[in-house]
Scaffold this active site. Structure first.
Site, short mmCIF file in Angstrom:
data_model
loop_
_atom_site.label_atom_id
_atom_site.label_comp_id
_atom_site.label_asym_id
_atom_site.label_seq_id
_atom_site.Cartn_x
_atom_site.Cartn_y
_atom_site.Cartn_z
N ARG A 86 0.91 -1.27 -0.09
CA ARG A 86 0.07 0.25 -0.46
C ARG A 86 0.55 1.33 0.01
O ARG A 86 0.33 2.39 -0.12
CB ARG A 86 -1.71 -0.34 1.25
CG ARG A 86 -1.78 -0.60 1.58
CD ARG A 86 -3.01 -0.62 2.38
NE ARG A 86 -3.75 -1.52 2.50
CZ ARG A 86 -5.18 -1.65 2.64
NH1 ARG A 86 -5.73 -0.42 2.47
NH2 ARG A 86 -5.98 -3.11 2.82
N ARG A 166 -8.90 6.63 5.40
CA ARG A 166 -8.97 5.71 4.32
C ARG A 166 -8.44 5.76 3.12
O ARG A 166 -7.58 5.48 1.62
CB ARG A 166 -9.38 3.80 4.47
CG ARG A 166 -8.76 3.23 5.61
CD ARG A 166 -9.81 2.65 6.69
NE ARG A 166 -10.34 1.30 5.85
CZ ARG A 166 -11.81 0.72 5.61
NH1 ARG A 166 -12.47 1.31 7.24
NH2 ARG A 166 -11.88 0.32 4.96
P1 ADP Z 1 -9.39 -1.98 2.98
O1 ADP Z 1 -9.05 -1.99 1.58
O2 ADP Z 1 -11.02 -1.51 3.34
O3 ADP Z 1 -8.33 -0.63 4.22
P2 ADP Z 1 -8.22 -4.01 4.07
O4 ADP Z 1 -9.45 -5.17 5.60
O5 ADP Z 1 -7.11 -4.32 3.92
O6 ADP Z 1 -9.64 -3.17 4.07
O7 ADP Z 1 -7.25 -3.36 4.98
C1 ADP Z 1 -7.90 -3.26 7.12
C2 ADP Z 1 -7.13 -1.83 7.60
O8 ADP Z 1 -5.37 -2.95 8.19
C3 ADP Z 1 -6.14 -0.87 7.16
O9 ADP Z 1 -6.84 0.32 6.90
C4 ADP Z 1 -4.64 -0.29 7.45
O10 ADP Z 1 -4.72 -0.29 8.56
C5 ADP Z 1 -4.26 -2.14 7.75
N1 ADP Z 1 -3.58 -2.53 6.61
C6 ADP Z 1 -3.63 -3.43 5.79
N2 ADP Z 1 -2.80 -3.58 4.73
C7 ADP Z 1 -1.64 -3.29 5.46
C8 ADP Z 1 -0.54 -2.18 4.64
N3 ADP Z 1 -0.64 -3.47 3.88
N4 ADP Z 1 0.10 -1.79 4.92
C9 ADP Z 1 -0.81 -1.04 6.43
N5 ADP Z 1 -1.72 -1.06 6.94
C10 ADP Z 1 -2.43 -2.16 6.01
#
Ligand code: ADP
Length: 213
Positions: A86, A166
């Site tokens: 991300r 987000r």
């Molecule tokens: P969404 O895409 O709706 O935000 P996810 O389930 O993919 O839902 O992620 C939920 C949360 O998990 C994110 O808002 C973040 O806090 C954390 N997260 C997930 N993947 C990452 C990542 N690659 N880097 C940083 N934080 C992450």
């Protein structure tokens, strides 16, 4: 790898793709939620960031991914990456970690901002297996998951403020990754608007095309 805004359908479609192509679904969000539900120190730490809509710090996320990607680990047969990377830093770290088995395809699952807000407002998720539902398409029996019988609830981080944050972080931190992969000829954009089955067919087609190219 699937990239796309929150609510674009990454979670749902990645799980279906992994099933279809018999590979492993790797979702960092699911991993963090599972750890948080188990109450591990690491999970509770991650939850603080998640509930605020903030990204979990790169060092933590990269460490988790690195553990999954060890050569003798289960991912040798292939995987769908959902929610990672991300940030550009994570993308570069991923290159380092999977140097020997480079990525085949990066999909940008494209859904406009106005539409994802509606989807997230109605989103409900199984606390156990993470299957995603919508208030307009609930499980068959009450709020009990059709797949595993788990309890289906509103996600703690699907509040209006956290979703705003987000989406803002997506534009700021994740969109630059799209260019990073486009320059390497790995990127395909798939229209994520439409019925789930329709979007799934589009995704299967681009993966098939790449596998047989
Ligand atoms: P969404 O895409 O709706 O935000 P996810 O389930 O993919 O839902 O992620 C939920 C949360 O998990 C994110 O808002 C973040 O806090 C954390 N997260 C997930 N993947 C990452 C990542 N690659 N880097 C940083 N934080 C992450």
């Amino acid at each position: 790898m699937l990239l796309g805004r929150q609510g674009a359908g990454k979670g749902t479609q990645s799980a279906r793709l992994a099933d279809h192509f018999r590979v492993i679904h790797v979702s960092t969000g699911d991993m963090f939620r599972r750890q948080a539900a188990q109450g591990t120190a690491f999970g509770l730490e991650a939850k603080r960031y998640m509930d605020a809509g903030e990204l979990v710090p790169d060092e933590i996320v990269v460490g988790v991914i690195e553990e999954c990607m060890v050569p003798e680990g289960p991912l040798g047969g292939g995987f769908v990456l959902d929610g990672f990377p991300r940030t550009l830093h994570q993308a570069r770290e991923l290159d380092r970690v999977i140097a020997d088995s480079p990525l085949h395809l990066v999909i940008d699952l494209d859904v406009p901002r106005e539409i994802v807000f509606d989807r997230i407002a109605g989103r409900r998720v199984c606390e156990n297996c993470q299957r995603v539902y919508h208030v307009n398409m609930p499980p068959v029996h009450g709020w009990t998951c059709d797949t595993c019988g788990g309890e289906v609830n509103h996600r703690d981080d699907d509040t209006e403020e956290a979703v705003e944050r987000r989406l803002q972080l997506y534009e700021q931190e994740t969109v630059p990754i799209i260019d990073y992969y486009r320059k390497r000829g790995l990127l395909t954009v798939v229209d994520g608007v439409g019925e789930g089955d329709e979007v799934f067919e589009r995704l299967v087609k681009v993966v098939d095309d790449r596998l047989h190219a």
